[in-house]
Design a protein around this motif. Structure first.
Motif, short mmCIF file in Angstrom:
data_model
loop_
_atom_site.label_atom_id
_atom_site.label_comp_id
_atom_site.label_asym_id
_atom_site.label_seq_id
_atom_site.Cartn_x
_atom_site.Cartn_y
_atom_site.Cartn_z
N THR A 73 -17.96 68.65 0.82
CA THR A 73 -17.79 68.94 -0.68
C THR A 73 -16.00 68.94 -0.90
O THR A 73 -15.33 69.34 0.00
CB THR A 73 -18.26 70.44 -1.15
N PRO A 74 -15.64 68.45 -2.25
CA PRO A 74 -14.38 68.21 -2.56
C PRO A 74 -14.00 69.69 -2.79
O PRO A 74 -14.67 70.51 -3.34
CB PRO A 74 -14.25 67.33 -3.67
N GLY A 84 -12.85 72.72 -4.61
CA GLY A 84 -13.18 73.16 -5.86
C GLY A 84 -14.25 72.30 -6.55
O GLY A 84 -14.72 72.62 -7.77
N GLY A 85 -14.90 71.37 -5.90
CA GLY A 85 -15.90 70.54 -6.65
C GLY A 85 -17.42 70.91 -6.56
O GLY A 85 -18.05 70.42 -7.21
N ARG A 134 -21.92 69.27 -6.71
CA ARG A 134 -21.66 68.12 -7.80
C ARG A 134 -20.81 67.37 -7.62
O ARG A 134 -20.70 66.00 -7.99
CB ARG A 134 -21.91 68.80 -9.08
N GLY A 135 -19.36 67.80 -7.15
CA GLY A 135 -18.43 67.10 -7.04
C GLY A 135 -18.60 65.89 -5.98
O GLY A 135 -18.30 64.91 -6.20
N ASN A 159 -20.80 63.37 -7.23
CA ASN A 159 -19.97 62.41 -8.32
C ASN A 159 -19.01 61.56 -7.46
O ASN A 159 -19.00 60.28 -7.92
CB ASN A 159 -19.15 63.00 -9.24
N HIS A 160 -18.54 61.93 -6.36
CA HIS A 160 -17.76 61.19 -5.65
C HIS A 160 -18.48 60.07 -4.83
O HIS A 160 -17.75 58.85 -5.11
CB HIS A 160 -17.40 62.01 -4.37
N ASP A 190 -22.75 65.28 -16.10
CA ASP A 190 -21.39 66.07 -15.72
C ASP A 190 -20.63 65.39 -16.58
O ASP A 190 -19.09 65.96 -16.95
CB ASP A 190 -21.20 65.97 -14.39
N GLY A 217 -16.58 66.01 -17.97
CA GLY A 217 -15.82 65.27 -16.90
C GLY A 217 -15.01 64.15 -17.44
O GLY A 217 -14.14 63.68 -16.75
N HIS A 232 -11.02 64.17 -17.63
CA HIS A 232 -10.14 63.88 -16.42
C HIS A 232 -9.75 62.53 -16.16
O HIS A 232 -8.72 62.07 -15.53
CB HIS A 232 -10.97 64.33 -15.07
N CYS A 254 -15.70 56.85 -16.47
CA CYS A 254 -14.67 57.32 -15.59
C CYS A 254 -13.20 56.37 -15.75
O CYS A 254 -12.42 56.12 -14.88
CB CYS A 254 -15.10 57.09 -13.94
#
Length: 203
Positions: free
Chosen positions: A102-103, A105-106, A109-110, A113-114, A143, A149, A152, A189
């Motif tokens: 996991t990233p 702080g992500g 779900r992070g 998304n990655h 998200d 999101g 960002h 994105c």
């Protein structure tokens, strides 16, 4: 299954499906431009599998060497590790480390998304079907819109309607932008898509 278990399963599926696509692929595919500006497919895969090659201590050493600038680190590692053998890069996609990573702080779900977004960075320009399950792409779209999101990436969705043509998903109201769910996710994105993949005013 818990929600996290469902997401983990989708993450693993997305990684393995992308690995199957690229396993044994010719140099022309690996050297094809991706949706990430300035990166070929091999740079994207090198970037998205960093955690399979670096321990936390090694990652922090790389980050310190880049003055704690993650964008600079990403570019440096992607450029350098893109030269690794294709089998090594595919092994990174198959690595259990990536499937459980996991990233910072992500959260899960992070991680989803990655793999989904970078998977699209590879598959869209190659002209092949997305490699992530529908539920995974729907979660990413939620998200990026309801979860905020998109901000960002400097993308605005206020006063806009988004409509997926290949699954049951929509967002907002106003002038519509429609297309396949993966293409909408890429647009949210800030990716520049090939002409004709989306219909309506761009974001």
């Amino acid at each position: 299954m818990t929600d996290d278990a469902v997401l983990r399963s989708a993450i693993t599926t997305a990684y393995l499906s992308l690995a199957d696509l690229l396993d044994g692929a010719g140099k022309d595919r690996w050297d094809s431009p991706s949706l990430c500006e300035g990166w070929r497919v091999r740079e994207v895969v090198a970037h998205m599998t960093m955690a399979a090659r670096f321990t936390e201590a090694e990652f922090m050493a790389e980050l310190r060497a880049c003055d704690y600038d993650f964008t600079r680190l990403s570019n440096a590692v992607a450029t350098r590790d893109a030269a690794l053998p294709e089998d090594t890069l595919v092994a990174g996609l198959r690595s259990q480390v990536m499937h459980h990573w996991t990233p910072p702080g992500g959260g899960v779900r992070g991680a989803l998304n990655h793999v989904v977004i970078h998977g699209l960075d590879v598959t869209v320009p190659l002209g092949v079907e997305r490699r992530a399950p529908e539920q995974a792409v729907t979660t990413v779209l939620n998200d990026l819109t309801y979860g905020g999101g998109h901000a960002h990436f400097g993308v605005a969705v206020d006063g806009r309607a988004l409509r997926a043509t290949d699954l049951d998903w929509s967002y907002g109201s106003g002038p519509a932008l429609s297309g396949e769910a993966g293409d909408l996710a890429s647009a949210l994105c800030g990716r520049r898509l090939p002409e004709g993949r989306l219909q309506g005013d761009p974001l």
